[in-house]
Design a protein around this motif. Structure first.
Motif, short mmCIF file in Angstrom:
data_model
loop_
_atom_site.label_atom_id
_atom_site.label_comp_id
_atom_site.label_asym_id
_atom_site.label_seq_id
_atom_site.Cartn_x
_atom_site.Cartn_y
_atom_site.Cartn_z
N MET A 166 0.81 -1.19 0.00
CA MET A 166 0.00 0.00 0.00
C MET A 166 0.86 1.26 0.00
N ALA A 167 2.16 1.13 -0.10
CA ALA A 167 3.03 2.30 -0.15
C ALA A 167 2.68 3.16 -1.36
N PHE A 168 2.25 2.52 -2.43
CA PHE A 168 1.86 3.22 -3.66
C PHE A 168 0.81 4.29 -3.35
N LYS A 169 -0.29 3.90 -2.73
CA LYS A 169 -1.36 4.84 -2.40
C LYS A 169 -0.92 5.84 -1.34
N ARG A 170 -0.19 5.38 -0.34
CA ARG A 170 0.23 6.25 0.75
C ARG A 170 1.09 7.40 0.25
N ILE A 171 2.02 7.11 -0.64
CA ILE A 171 2.90 8.14 -1.18
C ILE A 171 2.09 9.19 -1.94
N LEU A 172 1.17 8.75 -2.77
CA LEU A 172 0.36 9.70 -3.52
C LEU A 172 -0.58 10.47 -2.60
N ASP A 173 -1.13 9.81 -1.60
CA ASP A 173 -2.03 10.48 -0.65
C ASP A 173 -1.29 11.56 0.14
N GLU A 174 -0.04 11.30 0.51
CA GLU A 174 0.73 12.28 1.27
C GLU A 174 0.97 13.55 0.46
N TYR A 175 1.07 13.41 -0.84
CA TYR A 175 1.31 14.58 -1.69
C TYR A 175 0.00 15.27 -2.08
N SER A 176 -1.09 14.54 -2.14
CA SER A 176 -2.38 15.09 -2.58
C SER A 176 -2.93 16.11 -1.59
N ASP A 177 -3.84 16.93 -2.08
CA ASP A 177 -4.56 17.85 -1.20
C ASP A 177 -5.36 17.03 -0.21
N PRO A 178 -5.49 17.49 1.04
CA PRO A 178 -6.29 16.75 2.02
C PRO A 178 -7.77 16.82 1.70
#
Length: 122
Positions: free
Chosen positions: A1-13
């Protein structure tokens, strides 16, 4: 799930409004987004960038998962797949990541490209 986590950390909340609408989707749908007299509906306004970011992230994740599934199948059933069976979901992954990165500030993309290029040289 690192794939989603990395993108989520960069995305707007996710905004408070979006969380409320997600948690109360039934009410928002049947009230047509009514939020009181003389107020705009909850569903009015621009679609937040976060919605597009999460959509592109999900598309990329789904396509990447398809790549992994196809590779596992190829490993198990030697010769049952051809290169096109792997390239098709891989191309969808790249296209979805391109969509995601198109939402990022150009300066961030340039900086990330510079970092990646420097790491390849070293």
């Amino acid at each position: 799930m690192a794939f989603k986590r990395i993108l989520d950390e960069y995305s707007d909340p996710v905004s408070y409004k979006q969380k409320f609408m997600d948690q109360n989707a039934f009410l928002v749908y049947y009230s047509k987004g009514f939020d009181g007299p003389n107020r705009p509906t909850m569903e009015s306004g621009e679609v937040p960038k976060q919605t597009y970011q999460y959509g592109a992230r999900n598309d990329a994740w789904t396509a990447y998962n398809d790549v992994l599934a196809e590779l596992a199948f190829c490993k198990k059933e030697m010769g049952a797949s051809n290169v096109e069976d792997i390239l098709q979901p891989l191309n969808r992954t790249v296209a979805a990541l391109d969509d995601y990165l198109s939402l990022a500030p150009p300066s961030d993309v340039k900086e990330a490209f510079h970092i990646l290029t420097a790491k390849q040289i070293n």
